[in-house]
Design a protein around this motif. Structure first.
Motif, PDB file in Angstrom:
ATOM      1  N   PHE A  39       0.906  -1.148   0.178  1.00 44.89           N
ATOM      2  CA  PHE A  39      -0.051   0.019  -0.111  1.00 44.89           C
ATOM      3  C   PHE A  39       0.843   1.188   0.000  1.00 44.89           C
ATOM      4  CE2 PHE A  39      -2.636  -3.399   1.961  1.00 44.89           C
ATOM      5  CZ  PHE A  39      -3.417  -3.550   1.013  1.00 44.89           C
ATOM      6  N   GLU A  40       2.013   1.295   0.487  1.00 43.98           N
ATOM      7  CA  GLU A  40       2.857   2.249   0.555  1.00 43.98           C
ATOM      8  C   GLU A  40       3.232   2.584  -1.123  1.00 43.98           C
ATOM      9  OE1 GLU A  40       7.374   3.493   1.803  1.00 43.98           O
ATOM     10  OE2 GLU A  40       6.293   2.244   2.861  1.00 43.98           O
ATOM     11  N   GLN A  41       3.719   1.634  -1.934  1.00 45.38           N
ATOM     12  CA  GLN A  41       3.933   1.904  -3.199  1.00 45.38           C
ATOM     13  C   GLN A  41       2.810   2.338  -4.014  1.00 45.38           C
ATOM     14  OE1 GLN A  41       6.674   1.783  -4.743  1.00 45.38           O
ATOM     15  NE2 GLN A  41       6.087   1.548  -7.040  1.00 45.38           N
ATOM     16  N   ALA A  42       1.463   1.620  -3.680  1.00 43.13           N
ATOM     17  CA  ALA A  42       0.338   1.999  -4.275  1.00 43.13           C
ATOM     18  C   ALA A  42       0.102   3.650  -4.053  1.00 43.13           C
ATOM     19  CB  ALA A  42      -0.900   1.235  -3.546  1.00 43.13           C
ATOM     20  N   HIS A  43       0.224   4.164  -2.932  1.00 48.76           N
ATOM     21  CA  HIS A  43      -0.068   5.491  -2.600  1.00 48.76           C
ATOM     22  C   HIS A  43       1.084   6.457  -3.312  1.00 48.76           C
ATOM     23  CE1 HIS A  43      -3.623   5.240  -0.148  1.00 48.76           C
ATOM     24  NE2 HIS A  43      -3.154   4.215   0.277  1.00 48.76           N
ATOM     25  N   GLU A  44       2.322   6.040  -3.567  1.00 49.37           N
ATOM     26  CA  GLU A  44       3.129   6.646  -4.082  1.00 49.37           C
ATOM     27  C   GLU A  44       2.728   6.585  -5.622  1.00 49.37           C
ATOM     28  OE1 GLU A  44       7.027   5.010  -3.528  1.00 49.37           O
ATOM     29  OE2 GLU A  44       6.915   5.328  -1.367  1.00 49.37           O
ATOM     30  N   LYS A  45       2.512   5.683  -6.045  1.00 56.25           N
ATOM     31  CA  LYS A  45       1.991   5.624  -7.727  1.00 56.25           C
ATOM     32  C   LYS A  45       0.719   6.576  -7.776  1.00 56.25           C
ATOM     33  CE  LYS A  45       4.879   3.239  -9.741  1.00 56.25           C
ATOM     34  NZ  LYS A  45       6.038   3.729 -10.739  1.00 56.25           N
ATOM     35  N   LEU A  46      -0.189   6.384  -6.841  1.00 52.90           N
ATOM     36  CA  LEU A  46      -1.308   7.572  -7.237  1.00 52.90           C
ATOM     37  C   LEU A  46      -1.014   8.872  -7.116  1.00 52.90           C
ATOM     38  CD1 LEU A  46      -3.992   5.665  -4.844  1.00 52.90           C
ATOM     39  CD2 LEU A  46      -3.686   5.928  -7.391  1.00 52.90           C
ATOM     40  N   LYS A  47       0.142   9.166  -6.012  1.00 52.91           N
ATOM     41  CA  LYS A  47       0.548  10.579  -5.985  1.00 52.91           C
ATOM     42  C   LYS A  47       1.311  10.897  -7.343  1.00 52.91           C
ATOM     43  CE  LYS A  47       3.621  13.423  -3.124  1.00 52.91           C
ATOM     44  NZ  LYS A  47       4.234  13.752  -1.885  1.00 52.91           N
ATOM     45  N   ALA A  48       2.019  10.074  -7.821  1.00 51.85           N
ATOM     46  CA  ALA A  48       2.624  10.398  -9.140  1.00 51.85           C
ATOM     47  C   ALA A  48       1.588  10.381 -10.242  1.00 51.85           C
ATOM     48  CB  ALA A  48       3.374   8.896  -9.473  1.00 51.85           C
ATOM     49  N   ALA A  49       0.375   9.846 -10.321  1.00 49.94           N
ATOM     50  CA  ALA A  49      -0.524   9.682 -11.167  1.00 49.94           C
ATOM     51  C   ALA A  49      -1.093  11.226 -11.167  1.00 49.94           C
ATOM     52  CB  ALA A  49      -1.429   8.729 -10.987  1.00 49.94           C
ATOM     53  N   GLU A  50      -1.294  11.806  -9.822  1.00 52.70           N
ATOM     54  CA  GLU A  50      -1.880  12.914  -9.692  1.00 52.70           C
ATOM     55  C   GLU A  50      -1.050  14.114 -10.367  1.00 52.70           C
ATOM     56  OE1 GLU A  50      -4.611  14.324  -8.663  1.00 52.70           O
ATOM     57  OE2 GLU A  50      -5.736  12.243  -8.246  1.00 52.70           O
ATOM     58  N   GLN A  51       0.194  13.928  -9.812  1.00 53.74           N
ATOM     59  CA  GLN A  51       1.093  15.228 -10.599  1.00 53.74           C
ATOM     60  C   GLN A  51       1.189  15.034 -12.065  1.00 53.74           C
ATOM     61  OE1 GLN A  51       3.072  17.412  -8.826  1.00 53.74           O
ATOM     62  NE2 GLN A  51       3.331  18.127 -10.669  1.00 53.74           N
ATOM     63  N   ALA A  52       1.225  13.857 -12.559  1.00 53.68           N
ATOM     64  CA  ALA A  52       1.253  13.864 -14.005  1.00 53.68           C
ATOM     65  C   ALA A  52      -0.022  14.347 -14.850  1.00 53.68           C
ATOM     66  CB  ALA A  52       1.160  12.465 -14.554  1.00 53.68           C
ATOM     67  N   LEU A  53      -1.291  14.367 -13.882  1.00 56.67           N
ATOM     68  CA  LEU A  53      -2.526  15.114 -14.445  1.00 56.67           C
ATOM     69  C   LEU A  53      -2.439  16.355 -14.140  1.00 56.67           C
ATOM     70  CD1 LEU A  53      -5.168  12.534 -12.937  1.00 56.67           C
ATOM     71  CD2 LEU A  53      -4.675  12.910 -15.487  1.00 56.67           C
ATOM     72  N   VAL A  54      -1.652  16.755 -13.124  1.00 54.95           N
ATOM     73  CA  VAL A  54      -1.379  18.425 -12.964  1.00 54.95           C
ATOM     74  C   VAL A  54      -0.605  18.954 -14.086  1.00 54.95           C
ATOM     75  CG1 VAL A  54      -0.277  20.105 -11.649  1.00 54.95           C
ATOM     76  CG2 VAL A  54      -1.723  18.350 -10.381  1.00 54.95           C
ATOM     77  N   GLU A  55       0.282  17.989 -14.556  1.00 57.48           N
ATOM     78  CA  GLU A  55       1.354  18.587 -15.907  1.00 57.48           C
ATOM     79  C   GLU A  55       0.213  18.526 -17.218  1.00 57.48           C
ATOM     80  OE1 GLU A  55       4.305  19.773 -15.718  1.00 57.48           O
ATOM     81  OE2 GLU A  55       4.239  19.710 -13.495  1.00 57.48           O
ATOM     82  N   ALA A  56      -0.621  17.456 -17.173  1.00 54.00           N
ATOM     83  CA  ALA A  56      -1.525  17.627 -18.488  1.00 54.00           C
ATOM     84  C   ALA A  56      -2.405  18.552 -18.594  1.00 54.00           C
ATOM     85  CB  ALA A  56      -2.192  16.206 -18.430  1.00 54.00           C
ATOM     86  N   HIS A  57      -2.806  19.028 -17.395  1.00 55.41           N
ATOM     87  CA  HIS A  57      -3.677  20.169 -17.154  1.00 55.41           C
ATOM     88  C   HIS A  57      -2.893  21.577 -17.486  1.00 55.41           C
ATOM     89  CE1 HIS A  57      -6.995  17.825 -14.557  1.00 55.41           C
ATOM     90  NE2 HIS A  57      -7.545  18.318 -15.752  1.00 55.41           N
ATOM     91  N   HIS A  58      -1.756  21.315 -16.894  1.00 56.12           N
ATOM     92  CA  HIS A  58      -1.079  22.557 -17.515  1.00 56.12           C
ATOM     93  C   HIS A  58      -1.088  22.993 -19.057  1.00 56.12           C
ATOM     94  CE1 HIS A  58       1.061  24.028 -13.726  1.00 56.12           C
ATOM     95  NE2 HIS A  58       0.328  22.915 -13.371  1.00 56.12           N
ATOM     96  N   SER A  59      -0.919  21.799 -19.699  1.00 54.39           N
ATOM     97  CA  SER A  59      -0.798  21.884 -21.179  1.00 54.39           C
ATOM     98  C   SER A  59      -2.159  22.315 -21.714  1.00 54.39           C
ATOM     99  CB  SER A  59      -0.429  20.506 -21.848  1.00 54.39           C
ATOM    100  OG  SER A  59       0.902  19.982 -21.436  1.00 54.39           O
ATOM    101  N   GLN A  60      -3.088  21.635 -21.117  1.00 56.22           N
ATOM    102  CA  GLN A  60      -4.537  21.990 -21.583  1.00 56.22           C
ATOM    103  C   GLN A  60      -4.865  23.542 -21.228  1.00 56.22           C
ATOM    104  OE1 GLN A  60      -8.037  20.529 -19.203  1.00 56.22           O
ATOM    105  NE2 GLN A  60      -8.600  19.776 -21.189  1.00 56.22           N
ATOM    106  N   THR A  61      -4.207  23.926 -20.102  1.00 61.09           N
ATOM    107  CA  THR A  61      -4.605  25.516 -19.773  1.00 61.09           C
ATOM    108  C   THR A  61      -3.982  26.307 -20.783  1.00 61.09           C
ATOM    109  OG1 THR A  61      -4.971  24.854 -17.507  1.00 61.09           O
ATOM    110  CG2 THR A  61      -4.314  27.025 -17.943  1.00 61.09           C
ATOM    111  N   SER A  62      -2.649  25.921 -21.134  1.00 58.33           N
ATOM    112  CA  SER A  62      -2.026  26.858 -22.225  1.00 58.33           C
ATOM    113  C   SER A  62      -2.911  26.981 -23.424  1.00 58.33           C
ATOM    114  CB  SER A  62      -0.708  25.896 -22.466  1.00 58.33           C
ATOM    115  OG  SER A  62      -0.079  26.609 -23.673  1.00 58.33           O
ATOM    116  N   LEU A  63      -3.436  25.720 -23.801  1.00 58.61           N
ATOM    117  CA  LEU A  63      -4.269  25.678 -25.176  1.00 58.61           C
ATOM    118  C   LEU A  63      -5.532  26.610 -25.024  1.00 58.61           C
ATOM    119  CD1 LEU A  63      -3.815  21.965 -26.051  1.00 58.61           C
ATOM    120  CD2 LEU A  63      -2.760  23.833 -27.194  1.00 58.61           C
TER     121      LEU A  63
END
Length: 110
Positions: A39-63
């Motif tokens: 579960f520690e690894q699972a939560h680390e991966k969920l956190k990484a997923a959230e960060q990647a979504l933030v980066e994707a949203h930055h790209s979308q916001t730019s457009l």
């Protein structure tokens, strides 16, 4: 025939695709980790997923900002694909959080 995306638009669209894909992959890895009881690894991966979504949203916001500023963008198959990829990744990430929580509850009940 539509005109191709300019370099800035192409970079933003590719940022959406890459980061949304990374988010979905991280979310899947979170489920796999939870399935194994890590579960520690699972939560680390969920956190990484959230960060990647933030980066994707930055790209979308730019457009979106460019379009709102009067710099229209041609809608291409690539732009549609990028939005589809983002929406799918957001949904999958939300589902992954729920699946990890279910695995945690099952582990706690054992």
């Amino acid at each position: 025939m539509t005109e191709p995306l300019n370099q800035e638009q192409l970079e933003a669209v590719m940022g959406l695709i890459v980061n949304a894909g990374n988010a979905k992959s991280d979310a899947m890895e979170a489920i796999q980790a939870a399935k194994k009881g890590d579960f520690e690894q699972a939560h680390e991966k969920l956190k990484a997923a959230e960060q990647a979504l933030v980066e994707a949203h930055h790209s979308q916001t730019s457009l979106l900002t460019d379009e709102a500023s009067g710099k229209p963008m041609n809608i291409t198959l690539l732009t549609v694909h990028s939005q589809d990829h983002l929406m799918t990744s957001i949904t999958f990430n939300d589902l992954a959080k729920e699946v990890v929580e279910i695995y945690e509850r099952l582990a706690a009940d054992e």
